[in-house]
Design a protein around this motif. Structure first.
Motif, PDB file in Angstrom:
ATOM      1  N   ASN A 233      13.073   6.393   0.061  1.00 18.27           N
ATOM      2  CA  ASN A 233      12.250   5.195  -0.074  1.00 18.27           C
ATOM      3  C   ASN A 233      13.111   3.956   0.089  1.00 18.27           C
ATOM      4  O   ASN A 233      14.205   3.881  -0.447  1.00 18.27           O
ATOM      5  N   GLY A 234      12.611   2.968   0.777  1.00 20.68           N
ATOM      6  CA  GLY A 234      13.300   1.693   0.851  1.00 20.68           C
ATOM      7  C   GLY A 234      14.730   1.844   1.323  1.00 20.68           C
ATOM      8  O   GLY A 234      15.034   2.645   2.211  1.00 20.68           O
TER       9      GLY A 234
ATOM     10  N   ASN B 122       7.411   5.972  -3.783  1.00 21.29           N
ATOM     11  CA  ASN B 122       7.494   4.783  -4.629  1.00 21.29           C
ATOM     12  C   ASN B 122       8.897   4.208  -4.592  1.00 21.29           C
ATOM     13  O   ASN B 122       9.875   4.919  -4.811  1.00 21.29           O
ATOM     14  N   ASP B 123       8.999   2.911  -4.333  1.00 19.47           N
ATOM     15  CA  ASP B 123      10.275   2.212  -4.301  1.00 19.47           C
ATOM     16  C   ASP B 123      10.385   1.330  -5.543  1.00 19.47           C
ATOM     17  O   ASP B 123       9.470   0.573  -5.849  1.00 19.47           O
TER      18      ASP B 123
ATOM     19  N   LYS C  34      10.768  -5.029   5.095  1.00 23.05           N
ATOM     20  CA  LYS C  34      11.247  -4.329   3.898  1.00 23.05           C
ATOM     21  C   LYS C  34      10.027  -3.751   3.203  1.00 23.05           C
ATOM     22  O   LYS C  34       8.895  -3.969   3.653  1.00 23.05           O
ATOM     23  N   ARG C  35      10.230  -2.971   2.126  1.00 21.21           N
ATOM     24  CA  ARG C  35       9.073  -2.457   1.412  1.00 21.21           C
ATOM     25  C   ARG C  35       8.201  -3.618   0.938  1.00 21.21           C
ATOM     26  O   ARG C  35       8.705  -4.689   0.596  1.00 21.21           O
TER      27      ARG C  35
ATOM     28  N   HIS D 273       6.367  -5.451  -1.667  1.00 17.26           N
ATOM     29  CA  HIS D 273       6.486  -5.501  -3.121  1.00 17.26           C
ATOM     30  C   HIS D 273       6.382  -6.945  -3.561  1.00 17.26           C
ATOM     31  O   HIS D 273       6.846  -7.857  -2.864  1.00 17.26           O
TER      32      HIS D 273
ATOM     33  N   GLY E  17       6.502  -3.275   6.708  1.00 18.76           N
ATOM     34  CA  GLY E  17       6.906  -2.531   5.519  1.00 18.76           C
ATOM     35  C   GLY E  17       5.761  -1.693   4.988  1.00 18.76           C
ATOM     36  O   GLY E  17       4.594  -1.937   5.294  1.00 18.76           O
ATOM     37  N   LYS E  18       6.115  -0.706   4.187  1.00 16.34           N
ATOM     38  CA  LYS E  18       5.123   0.199   3.617  1.00 16.34           C
ATOM     39  C   LYS E  18       4.863  -0.149   2.160  1.00 16.34           C
ATOM     40  O   LYS E  18       5.765  -0.552   1.427  1.00 16.34           O
TER      41      LYS E  18
END
Length: 756
Positions: free
Chosen positions: A26-27, A175-176, A430-431, A433, A469-470
């Protein structure tokens, strides 16, 4: 290889595009581990990287009607030619069951046994004929699994239960920076720890290092020969598990992940608290703060505290992060054992993140300073001599424009999106968030949009904003942020008043192979997290090395990037860590004296007209006419529950973006700053990071020795495949069983990096 593929009518670049990414993390954490493995091999440090061979990695992201939709990442569908199964090293891992105390000792009975099948991937060093190993574990049910079901004739149920057992390595939790309190996740963490420690001990016992015994049975030299680096807290169970192995003395008998490990953790905690109590008599609150066991409605294990207690060294991954670790997160622990705490600023491998992904830039750098920078990135400092070299300035600008043209063509081909390759490529990948503040970027886009609409005759710098990003599937706010980005894009990109002056693109399914394309093409790198929230970041380093200028806060490694290149060569804005802390402390005082709240977003909303207009547009449905209330959750969060203080940095961010526009209108001066950034990015090589780990934590010295090439007289047995699976040299550390001797180099050590 190239000639052979041509004969078959194949194109290597097309084959590369077809190959699946191994998205097993992740990330940035997994990408960091990959850089570390590359550097360890390049520096001649023999090491294993351990993890789980997830059948389904991080999900593939599709965007449907602006919403993220997750699809399974079946990356092994057509096999993986780079790995080799090693069934001869398959190991048992036990779960559940119960503990019986017998005259012959402690026994674990009625356990569920899962086999850990290793798959080895070679990790070659750069031009040194050294090959290390990444060993990933896959869960397999034993042949006699649930045999009782067969005995009663329930063949179908037995096979179904077997499949359930193998679910341990089925899928990565996506999950990051978020703890997943699931039993399966705990089993995954124990699975990789248990298998890895068995493997480490097996190799230690069978590697003689000059010993005459056929099998080593004495473990006195174990701490001199083995170091285990825990990559974050996910493998924290290594500490009680290794303790259990040494206490019980039977490494091949593994306990269920319940009673015995919990008892060991309680014992570790009791010894730790006794020590603290002796140092601070009567300080009950300190004991509570420092305990591994968190009391409450439901007792919890604080894995971070367990790692600090059980490791001989703890390091942050950027200087600002390390200071926060010492002065805030683990202050109580630092007060007692300050010598354990270090800093190791992250880095990236220049082989992948320059030579491979940006060969044009790599070539023109090599023409000026030679090729040694690929293994000694500090040599990029020599480029400072060419900051005013007109020919080099033109070459750097030309390479950037070629990369932009190539990426524009890729977007047309893959996403049917057409963009202006002459516009500024403003990239934020990037993720997704809240702390990474994609919402701050959205507010800037809306502000730019409103300014163009208000004064369309004014001259504007054409800008293509790309965000990718996800979002974790269960993270509602992150998924709403993606929908907001795509909705803003729908309005902006289809407004005839805007034209080519502003475009908004959401980069679907951001992953390593896409990063290798977009990073070399970027002009502006967005690194805008709230100060004090990003441990380090490595994307920021990749953009810097590839000739993008950074707009960012003083957070993570941005601080050291600004220090290396000079703050005047980055676009730094916003609150510092001390500003954020002061705002929070004021809020705490306000709560005590029943005054206003600490961070009052409404104050900014009332005072800044452009901010108020943007928020009102989001809230009223301007960007969601089919559902005017769609983004009210986002507005409510920003106005009343924003832990990351987006509005507090809005004015500074908008002003700084204006400075970006001003500089971009002067291509020569922009490119000169680009050259300065590239020249000053040498610190951020993972070779430097790993050298510091090796010398200051693991107690080994990197080697520049090149193994003779294969199929030569001196290297007849040195083919890279010869090394895969063999015992290797020392890699990593935090273990406290006892302290490692950093001066012991008489025998070749070995070790591992555990990442999950």
């Amino acid at each position: 290889m190239f000639y052979f593929s041509q004969q078959l009518g194949l194109d290597l670049e097309e084959l590369e595009e077809i190959e699946e990414d191994a998205g097993l993390g992740n990330g940035g954490l997994g990408r960091l581990a990959a850089c570390f493995l590359d550097s360890m091999a390049t520096l001649g440090l023999g090491a294993y990287g351990y993890g789980i061979r997830y059948e389904f990695g991080i999900f593939n992201q599709k965007v449907v009607d602006g919403w993220q939709v997750e699809e399974a990442d079946d990356w092994l569908r057509y096999g993986n030619p780079w790995e080799k199964a090693r069934p001869e090293y398959m190991l048992p891992v036990h779960f559940y069951g119960r503990v019986d105390h017998t005259p012959d000792g402690i026994k674990w009975v009625d356990t569920q046994v899962i086999l850990a099948m290793p798959y080895d991937t070679p990790v070659p060093g750069y031009k040194n004929n050294t090959v290390n190993t990444m060993r990933l574990w896959s869960a397999k049910a034993p042949n006699d699994f649930n045999l009782e079901e067969f005995n009663v004739g329930d063949y179908i149920q037995a096979v179904l239960d077997r499949n359930l057992a193998e679910n341990i390595s089925r899928v990565l939790y996506p999950n990051d920076n978020f703890f997943e309190g699931k039993e399966l996740r705990l089993k995954q963490e124990y699975f990789v720890v248990a298998a890895t420690l068995q493997d480490i001990i097996r190799r230690f016992k069978s590697s003689k290092f000059g010993c005459r015994d056929p099998v080593r049975t004495c473990f006195e030299t174990f701490p001199d020969k083995v170091a285990i680096q825990l990559n974050d807290t996910h493998p924290a169970l290594s500490i009680p598990e290794l303790m259990r192995i040494f206490v019980v003395g039977f490494y091949f008998t593994f306990s269920p992940i319940c009673f015995w490990h919990l008892e060991i953790i309680y014992a570790i905690n009791q010894k730790h608290l006794d020590h603290v109590a002796a140092l601070y008599p009567g300080d009950i609150d300190r004991l509570r703060r420092m305990s591994v066991i968190e009391e409450g409605d439901c007792k919890r294990i604080n894995m971070a505290h367990l790692c600090v207690i059980g490791s001989h060294a703890i390091n942050g991954v950027a200087r600002i992060h390390s200071e926060i670790v010492k002065n805030s997160v683990f202050k109580d622990f630092y007060d007692i054992e300050p010598e354990k705490f270090q800093n190791k600023t992250n880095g990236i491998t220049p082989r992948r993140w320059l030579l491979l992904c940006n060969p044009g830039l790599s070539d023109i750098i090599a023409e000026k300073i030679g090729e040694d920078f690929l293994t000694d990135l500090s040599q990029l400092k020599k480029l400072l001599d060419f900051v005013d070299d007109e020919a080099f300035i033109r070459d750097v600008a030309k390479v950037k424009q070629e990369n932009k043209q190539k990426f524009s063509a890729y977007l047309v081909e893959q996403y049917k999106v057409k963009i202006n390759p002459s516009s500024m490529f403003d990239v934020h990948v990037k993720r997704i968030h809240e702390y990474k503040r994609q919402l701050l970027n959205c507010l800037h886009i809306i502000t730019l949009y409103n300014r163009i609409r208000k004064d369309p005759k004014k001259s504007y710098v054409p800008r293509t904003v790309m965000i990718g990003g996800k979002a974790a599937p269960g993270y509602h706010m992150a998924k709403m942020i993606i929908k907001l980005i795509t909705s803003i894009g729908d309005v902006v990109n289809n407004d005839p008043y805007i034209g080519e002056r502003l475009k908004v693109i959401f980069l679907e399914n951001y992953r390593v192979s896409l990063a290798e394309k977009v990073i070399p093409a970027a002009d502006l790198s967005e690194q805008i997290s709230t100060a004090g929230t990003e441990a380090s970041g490595t994307g920021n380093m990749k953009f810097m090395l590839n000739g993008a200028l950074t707009i960012g806060t003083m957070d993570g490694a941005n601080v050291e990037m600004a220090e290396e290149a000079g703050e005047e060569n980055l676009f730094i804005f916003g609150m510092r860590v001390e500003d954020v802390e002061a705002m929070d402390k004021k809020g705490l005082a306000d709560i005590i004296f029943v005054f206003s709240f600490r961070y009052n977003a409404k104050e900014y909303y009332d005072r800044i007209p452009e901010l108020r207009q943007a928020i009102d547009q989001i809230n009223s449905g301007f960007f969601s006419p089919d559902d005017p209330g769609r983004f009210r959750d986002i507005v409510n969060m920003l106005m009343y529950h924003d832990r990351f203080k987006v509005f507090a940095d809005y004015e500074a961010y908008i002003k700084c973006q204006g400075q970006v526009d001003q500089l971009y209108m002067n291509p020569r001066e922009w490119t000169k700053k680009v050259i300065k950034n590239i020249a000053c990015s040498g610190k951020f090589s993972s070779d430097r990071t790993i050298t510091e780990y090796a010398r200051e934590i693991w107690g080994v010295e990197p080697s520049a020795v090149k193994i003779p090439p294969p199929l030569t007289q001196s290297g007849a047995c040195r083919h890279p495949s010869f090394w895969v699976g063999l015992p290797t040299r020392l890699s990593c550390s935090p273990m406290n069983f006892p302290q490692m001797n950093p001066n012991s180099h008489s025998l070749p050590p070995f070790g591992c990096l555990i990442f999950i």
